[in-house]
Every structure is written in C-alpha cells, then in structure tokens.
Scaffold this motif. Structure first.
Motif, PDB file in Angstrom:
ATOM      1  N   LYS A  79       3.914  37.295  18.404  1.00 31.57           N
ATOM      2  CA  LYS A  79       3.018  36.223  17.987  1.00 31.57           C
ATOM      3  C   LYS A  79       2.828  35.252  19.152  1.00 31.57           C
ATOM      4  N   VAL A 119       5.092  42.850  12.093  1.00 27.82           N
ATOM      5  CA  VAL A 119       4.747  41.855  13.122  1.00 27.82           C
ATOM      6  C   VAL A 119       5.458  42.225  14.425  1.00 27.82           C
ATOM      7  N   ASP A 128      -1.987  33.836  17.022  1.00 26.14           N
ATOM      8  CA  ASP A 128      -2.386  35.229  17.197  1.00 26.14           C
ATOM      9  C   ASP A 128      -1.208  36.127  16.853  1.00 26.14           C
ATOM     10  N   PHE A 129      -1.435  37.056  15.914  1.00 27.20           N
ATOM     11  CA  PHE A 129      -0.396  38.019  15.543  1.00 27.20           C
ATOM     12  C   PHE A 129      -0.778  39.389  16.093  1.00 27.20           C
ATOM     13  N   GLN A 130       0.206  40.049  16.717  1.00 31.71           N
ATOM     14  CA  GLN A 130       0.020  41.468  17.026  1.00 31.71           C
ATOM     15  C   GLN A 130       0.759  42.221  15.929  1.00 31.71           C
ATOM     16  N   VAL A 131       0.015  43.009  15.163  1.00 29.44           N
ATOM     17  CA  VAL A 131       0.641  43.723  14.040  1.00 29.44           C
ATOM     18  C   VAL A 131       0.552  45.220  14.300  1.00 29.44           C
ATOM     19  N   ILE A 159       8.967  37.841  13.673  1.00 30.53           N
ATOM     20  CA  ILE A 159       8.749  39.118  14.346  1.00 30.53           C
ATOM     21  C   ILE A 159       9.676  40.154  13.748  1.00 30.53           C
TER      22      ILE A 159
END
Lengths: 579, 378
Positions: free
Chosen positions: B320, B317, B328-331, B350
């Motif tokens: 977020k 992660v 919304d997750f940025q992975v 995170i």
C-alpha cells in the motif's frame, strides 16, 4: 584533505611552502604568457620615445618620433585614409555578409550549400593571393575585367581602377565578407525562430519581419560584427601595401612598413605610428568585448529548436540565387581562375585563343626548383605545426588556471593572453623586432623569433578554443581523479587533456591554417633562409614574377583546401563545431 | 469552424527517408469549441498545429477555416501564414524583447495593410491588455515581465487581431505548477467568453481534460481517438489511449459471448469470469484486453451486498502507498496484480484478504490489436 587540483587554496596555510610540481608548472606557464604578450609591447612603447641606435651611439629619450609623426602634414590624410578604408571595408563586408546570411537562413533561395562552402574562402585564399588576383582582374592597364569591358563596349577608359581607395575597400570588404556571413549566421541561428513566426502569424510581410524583428533583434550582433571587421580591416596589411602604396594612398599599416623599409629605416617613427594604431584597435576590441558581455538583454526563453520555416519569397528567389552566383564568381571564381590561367603561361598575358595554345605547366616546375621555395615550405610547415602545438598546450594550462583555480589575479592571465587580439600583425612584428634587437641573445634573424611571433599572435585563439571546452568540463571529473589518488600532473595529462581533445584539435587546426597565411608579422621578421611561403609570394610580386607567383599560389590554395576539407572531416568526427 | 482533412506533413532528413510527422490527420472543430491535440512528445501534434498555422507546408490534405480554404493539395492552394489571420501563442511565448508590452500587443494591428487610426489601435490594444490583466504594465519593457505575464501578453497579441482561429502550442508548459493551475482557469474563462474556435496542443492530460470541449489523442503521427474529455477517460478506444490518459489496470482474457439481456460481454480472465462492456463488437472465442481504472476497483473488507450486478473477486493486499487523500493498494488476485485507489479509511493490513468488486460498465474491453499483440509477443 588531499589538495585537489586547484580546489584547495594554493596559498593554503597548511604546510610550510607549497613547492608542488603544479605550482611550478602553473608559474612557468603564467610567466611565459606574460613574457610573450607584454615584454615586446613594453619595448615598443620604449622605442617610440627613443632615438634609434646608430653605430655605437646609444638610444636617447626623445619626443621627436611623435612630433615627427604628428606634425607632418601627411598625418591627417593618413588617419583619414585608415579610418575611411577600415570603415568602408567593414561596412561592405557587413552588408554583403548579412544579406547572404539572411537569404541563406531565412528564405527558400536556391544554391544554399554553395554559400556555406564559400565561407571557407578567407581560410583557403590568403589575403596576398586575393589581392594579387584582383590586381590581375581590376588593374586599369592589364586587368581582365577592364580589358573585357573595353572590348565589349569599345570604350577607352577602364571600368574599374583597383589602385584606389574604393578599390581597396572593395577587395578587403569582399575578402572579409565570409567572416561577416559566419558571424551573422550564428546570430540568426541563436535567435528563437518563434519570434519571427509570431510576427508572421500577426500578419507581417517578409520584408516587415526582416526589418522590424530579425535585424532589430540582431542589432547587437551587427554592431559587434562591425567592430570585429573594423579591427581586422584597419590591421589589414596586404591590401593597402599592394593597392595603396603604388598610388600614394597610405594607411597606418603601410606607413609602418614604409618607415621600416626606407633607407635608413626609421624604427622610432614606425613605433609612434604603431602606438596610434594599437590605441585604435584596443578601443575596438574593448568595445566589442563590452558589447558581447552585455548581450544577455535580448536573450529569451528558447523554444523547441524547430528550424525556422524558410520563407517563400516567390520569384525573388531567383534574383537572390543570382546574387549568390555573382558573389561566388567575385569571391572565388574569378580570382582563382585568373591565378590558374596566369600560372599556366610562359609570360603573363591576357586570356585569348593565341595564348591558350601556349599553356604549359613549366612555371610549376620552375617555382618548385627555386632553392628558397623548398626552404620556405619547410619553414611554413615547421612554424605552423610547432606554433599550433605550443599555443594549444600553453593555453590549456592557462585556461585551467583561469577557470579551475582560485589563484589571485587569474583574470589578469586571461586578459594578458587575450591581449594580442588587439595587436595588428605588423605592430606585433615590429614590437618583437625591437624587443629582441635590444635584448640581443641571437634570436633575431633566426626562425625562432618567427616562432615567438606566431605563438604570441595566436595565443588568443588558443584561449578561446580551450575556454569553450574547459567550461563544459565538470570539475568533479578532476576531483574524482584526485580522490582516486592521481597527482596533479597525472590528472592533467590523463583526465583534463584527453577531455579537452575536441577543442584542442579544432583550435590546433585553426592555428595551423592561419599560420600558413600569416604575412604581416613575418614580413618584418624574416631574413634570408627563414622566409615562409607567404613571404616568398610577396617577394615574387616585388620581383614581378607573376607567373611563378601564380603557380605557387595555386599550389598553396590547393594544399590549404585539402587541409581544410580533411580538418573538417576530422572535426566532425570529434564533434567540434566549425571554426 | 476549422476542418482538417487527410493531412500529411513530412520532414526531410539528412539521411534516409522523410519522417512522416502527421499522417492522414482528420478532424473538425465546430465554432467556439476548445479542441485539444493531446499526445506524447513526437506524436505529431505540434506538426499538425504548425501545418494549420501555415508554418509547415503539408505534403497533402486540406485545411478549411470558416469556409475559407487555406490549404488544399488538390486545388493547389497554400495561403501563407501572414495572410491566414490565425492568432498563435508559442511555447516560448516569442515576446519580442526589443519592444514594450504595448508595442508587442499592437504589432498585429500595425503591420496590417489597411491600418486603423492610431486612437483606434490604442483602444483595441488596451482593451485586450485589460482582458489579460496587463493594462497597467503597457509601457513596460517586455523583458521585464515575469513568465506568467509574458504568457498573458502572448495571448493578448494573438487575441488583438481578432483571429478566426486561436492556436495554442503548449502555452502553459514553461510555467511553474501553481501558476499553470491559475492560467488554466484564466485561459478557459477567456476562451469561453470570446467563443473563439481554439486549437490547443499539449502533452499534459490534466490540462487537456480540464480545458477542452473535445480532445484528439495522437500517437505516432495519427489521431487514435476523438471525443469529449469524459469519453476519452472513461471509454478509451484502444490500449494506447487507456494507458496514456490516467492510470489503468490491463487484464487480458478470452471473449466467451454476448449477453442480450444485459448488453454485456462475458469474458474469462485470470481474475475470474467477468461481465464487461465494449463499444466495438468483439468476436466470441477471440482475445481482448480489459482496462479497469484503479478508482473503479472497489475494495471492501465485508462481503459485498447482493442485488446489484457486479464482478466479484478475492485478493490479498500486497503493497500500500499512503498518498494523503487516497491510498493506493496493490492487490494480488491469482497471478495478476491489480491497482486500486481507495479511501484512506480503508486500513486493511498487508497480507490480509480483501474483497474486490467492479462495475461491468467500468470494465472496458479493448479489441486485441495486431500491433499490440506482436509487441507483447516480442
């Protein structure tokens, strides 16, 4: 807090007495404008109640001027003629101009670019030349149109008589029609095109759309344009003087001129007439500004700025194209050609093969060799350039005061500077003459009195151009200059004026052009040695030197044409809209 | 029914070549269908609509409405807009400010060649004003109406003429958000009730998805995909459509081959080897771009259950954003950043590891486009 130009209250309680340069500057400009616009009017008003000074006898109070003006049996016809002439000319101009604008903006008629090019006609052909040209065309004795008609149909009488009220209406209406065209064109362009497209999608015919939507919506603009044209026509001097006076049709302007130029001249009577004319024009200007300030009712959400679809009018477009061509012929083709023809003759004569053999440019040399022509050109150039510069700078400061400060009574300054709009040129000339004759000081009879007249007359144009660009100028641009530590004069010179430049340049150009054409104020103020080019043309006409007049006229038109074309190229570069 | 064939419309410009605003536009809207032209500004959708209306004259092509040819370059037919009997609602509403509500609406009937009797006009106008909820304002000045009311009046005016086709040019774009939502339902209800063939132009994908039976997505003067709202969203045909409609993750990769059993393609990508679906045939050994919607990138903290055929990956992660109903997750997966739309109950901090799974049917492979490849290279 640093007192940011105009944002702080000028009557602020901080500090003892605000003797800052900007207050001196603002005060001087305000005083100058008030002096220019108000004092001569006051003297005119005073004069209208005074007997003329004759010899050592001082002026005395009298109602005799008004009594003389209004008890005379000539007065009613004078009023009737003035109103009929102004209404007729403005209606003709409006009808022709609106038709041209509608055809040009809304239909697929050929020769479109021609019509737009023709809209500069009143700028490049001064009124006096237009009238003279139409005399050469429409006079019952020598008019070319009449000669051609008589030859073609073997008729005895003339086809048209330009020396008549209809003749005057025709010439002035034609000369003002490009103004009507421009006013109506901008009215049509301001209209959301989807209003008409919606009518078209509803199944309305082209005539139905024009009648039920376009012209109905443009109605406020039509009425406002009519008032503008009416004021212009009733102020018109050249046409009534050259076409009306010889056959005894007098209107207010020609009556004022007549009263001054008779011997002994009757300034009091002229002033009484002038006050009446002023009342009529003020009324017109007042209503016109009332109407345009209330014009917001028909403002609607505007669409995506699609140019309206040009409606296909089928075979009618050739008729409309023919109308364009006929109009071009009447408004510029014939008048210019007749001047050109007569300028190339030795003595004025109608065009024929015999006369064509005698073509000679001698008149051009002759007229340029006249000593007073060189002086007149110099005077015109001097008056145009210095007048335009003074007006634009004065009104730049005045507009700044009106739009940027919270000075009490700033709206008054706006009103005063715009007041000369209601002043006919002849009335202005008369007022300034009366004022500086009474005050003395040696200004009367010099070029300076003419400069004063020009500056006063064109103040409203300067206000209009500067206001437009001042309103678009965000106050923060000045505030940030002040925050950077600039003084007011530095801010004005380094930030405000440069940002106003497009408006300044456009307004300056416009004033130069109208100054060169100016006749109605100059005609009362010039003396030997201070003639302008248009005054010389007037004198040549009075002397019957038609050939020399034509040569000078052709050169003036050519010079104005070059200047207008160059100016439009420059303005486009500055991103200025056309005058 | 409206059919548009090979339509080209150009604009003359002051300098340079004419602008090709609509190029080879071709579609068919069956009777009663709500058909939307969707695209960014300048894509030619409004030009297409105005060409159908007859307000622009196309350079070539053919337009046919219910079997009547209204424009055909080959037959030399151009029916002027006032003879087409198409109702149109303009973006600015184009309500005539010098008329009342009633006279605005009655105008189309008043200007008709064989005019109906007054009573009948009145009846028709009041009926349609009633339908849009303006009958109580009939005698009011049109300028006294609010934005939403003007909009409904414009619709009434287009409907009163009982048009063969209804044309709507971004009718909702001048309304505020709340009102737009309300008018959307209103518009849908009226269109469905009357069963009018409707052509609708908008740049708002939400509007298009909510209202339409069928959508044509346009770009640079051309139609790039036609389909139902669901098809356009779930099965974009190219990178432009996938990018323009909604939000998506693009992952480039190499096509390995086709699996006959599952009818899926195998691809090798920076986030691992994946099974993907494609509507167009791919070439093994070639390049392709995957489009995966954020809501189809499922995140779990536990290991995924076995059994179902799923693409699996592991990520960390990175960022977020809490949006209330979703997070919304940025992975980060290797070098690739994937956007995932998750339920707010997922609270992975995170920097923590997280499991990713993606349904192969939701991993849509788009064939590599020469233009897009060139753009990426530049």
């Amino acid at each position: 807090m640093t007192s940011v130009g105009g944002i702080a209250n000028p009557r602020g309680k901080v500090g003892a007495f605000p003797v800052e340069p900007r207050f001196l500057g603002m005060g001087a400009v305000g005083a100058a404008i008030a002096w220019l616009a108000l004092v001569p009017l006051g003297f005119l008003f005073w004069q209208s109640f005074m007997t003329p000074r004759v010899g050592g006898r001082p002026a005395q109070f009298t109602l005799g001027n008004y009594a003389g003006a209004y008890s005379s049996p000539d007065t009613l016809p004078l009023l009737a003629n003035s109103l009929a002439f102004a209404a007729g000319a403005s209606l003709l101009a409006l009808a022709v101009g609106s038709a041209l604008a509608w055809i040009n903006e809304r239909t697929n008629t050929p020769f479109k670019s021609l019509v737009y090019a023709l809209s500069v006609v009143p700028l490049v052909i001064p009124g006096i030349l237009f009238v003279v040209a139409w005399i050469m065309l429409g006079s019952p004795k020598i008019g070319l149109v009449n000669l051609a008609f008589q030859k073609a149909f073997d008729a005895d009488g003339p086809l048209i008589d330009i020396y008549s009220l209809p003749g005057m209406i025709f010439v002035d209406g034609l000369h003002y029609s490009p103004i009507a065209f421009l006013l109506m064109t901008s009215a049509f362009r301001a209209m959301d095109p989807s209003l008409e497209e919606a009518a078209m999608m509803s199944g309305a015919s082209i005539g139905g759309i024009a009648r039920r939507v376009t012209f109905t919506l443009a109605w406020p603009a039509v009425a406002a344009s009519f008032l503008i044209l009416f004021v212009r026509s009733i102020e018109s001097f050249e046409t009534p003087a050259l076409l009306g006076l010889p056959v005894g049709i007098e209107v207010f302007t020609s009556a004022i001129y007549d009263a001054i130029h008779r011997y002994p001249s009757d300034v009091g009577l002229a002033s009484a007439y002038a006050m009446t004319l002023l009342a009529i024009t003020s009324f017109g200007v007042f209503w016109q500004s009332r109407m345009s300030s209330r014009g917001g009712r028909y403002a609607t959400v505007t669409g995506k700025g699609f140019r309206p679809r040009r409606m296909d009018i089928g075979r009618w477009r050739w008729a409309a194209g023919g109308f364009f061509l006929l109009y071009a012929l009447l408004v510029i083709g014939l008048p210019f050609l007749v001047l050109l023809w007569s300028s190339l003759q030795k003595f004025y004569s109608a065009p024929s093969w015999a006369a064509a053999k005698n073509i000679t440019p001698k008149a051009y040399y002759a007229v340029l060799a006249y000593p007073n022509v060189a002086t007149a050109i110099w005077n015109s150039v001097f008056l145009a350039l210095s007048g335009a510069t003074i007006v634009m700078l004065l009104t730049a400061v005045a507009c700044w005061i009106v739009h940027r400060t919270k000075t009490r009574g700033r709206w008054l300054l706006d009103g005063v500077a715009s007041a000369p709009l209601a002043l006919p040129g002849l009335v202005m000339g008369l007022a300034i003459m009366v004022c500086y004759l009474a005050l003395g000081g040696g200004v009367y009879g010099t070029i300076w009195i003419m400069l004063i007249a020009y500056v006063t007359r064109f103040l409203p144009y300067g206000m209009r151009y500067n206001s437009t660009s001042m309103i678009q100028l965000h106050p923060e641009l000045e505030e940030s200059a002040a925050m950077s530590g600039a003084s007011w004069s530095l801010t004005f010179g380094r930030v405000v004026l440069p940002l106003l430049k497009p408006g300044l340049v456009a307004g300056w150009i416009y004033i130069v052009i109208v100054s060169v054409r100016e006749l109605s104020s100059s005609i009362l103020l010039y003396s030997p040695g201070t003639e302008t080019v248009s005054v010389v043309i007037w004198e040549l006409w009075q002397n019957g030197q038609y050939v020399e007049l034509s040569a000078l006229g052709v050169m003036l038109i050519a010079a104005l044409f070059v200047f207008v074309v160059a100016a439009q190229a420059v303005s486009r570069q500055f991103g200025v809209r056309e005058v | 029914m409206l059919s548009v064939k090979g339509l080209n419309t150009e604009y003359k410009t002051q300098k340079g070549p004419p602008v090709k605003a609509a190029q080879n536009v071709e579609f068919e809207a069956p009777k009663g269908v709500f058909f939307t032209l969707l695209g960014p500004s300048g894509c030619g959708k409004t030009t297409t609509l105005r060409s159908i209306a007859g307000l622009e004259r196309p350079t070539s092509g053919a337009i046919e409405a219910n079997g009547r040819v209204v424009y055909s370059s080959s037959q030399g037919v151009f029916v002027p807009p006032n003879k087409r009997n198409f109702g149109m609602v303009f973006q600015s509403y184009a309500i005539w400010p010098h008329m009342t509500v009633f006279s605005n609406a009655s105008f189309p009937l008043e200007v008709r060649k064989n005019k109906l009797p007054k009573a009948q006009i009145r009846e028709k106008v009041m009926k349609v004003l009633h339908a849009v909820g303006l009958d109580h304002l009939a005698e009011r000045d049109a300028t006294k109406l609010s934005g939403g009311q003007q909009q409904r009046l414009a619709l009434a005016r287009a409907l009163v003429m009982e048009p063969e086709i209804l044309l709507l040019d971004e009718p909702l774009s001048n309304l505020d958000a709340k009102l737009r939502e309300k008018m959307r339902f209103e518009l849908k209800r009226i269109q469905r009730e009357l069963g009018l063939t409707t052509i609708y132009v908008t740049h708002d994908q939400g509007e298009a998805l909510a209202l339409s039976h069928e959508i044509a997505v346009m770009n640079e003067g051309r139609i790039v995909q036609i389909g139902s709202p669901r098809a356009i969203y779930e099965r974009p045909a190219n990178r432009f459509v996938a990018d323009f409609i909604g939000t998506t993750n693009f992952v480039d990769g190499d096509v390995k081959g086709f699996d006959d059993q599952t009818k899926l393609w195998r691809m090798s990508t920076p986030i691992g080897d994946l099974m993907v679906s494609s509507d167009a045939p791919l070439t093994a050994g070639g390049k392709a771009t995957l489009s995966i919607r954020p809501e189809d990138v499922e995140l779990t903290e536990e290991a995924p259950p076995a059994g179902r055929l799923l693409n699996l990956a592991n990520g960390v992660v990175d960022q977020k954003v809490f949006l209330g109903d979703i997070v919304d997750f940025q992975v980060r997966v290797g070098d690739v950043m994937l956007l995932s739309r998750a339920h707010p109950s997922l609270r992975t901090p995170i920097g923590d590891k997280i499991n990713i799974r993606m349904d192969p049917m939701k991993c849509v492979a788009l064939p590599a486009e020469p233009a897009a490849a060139a753009q990426a290279a530049a």
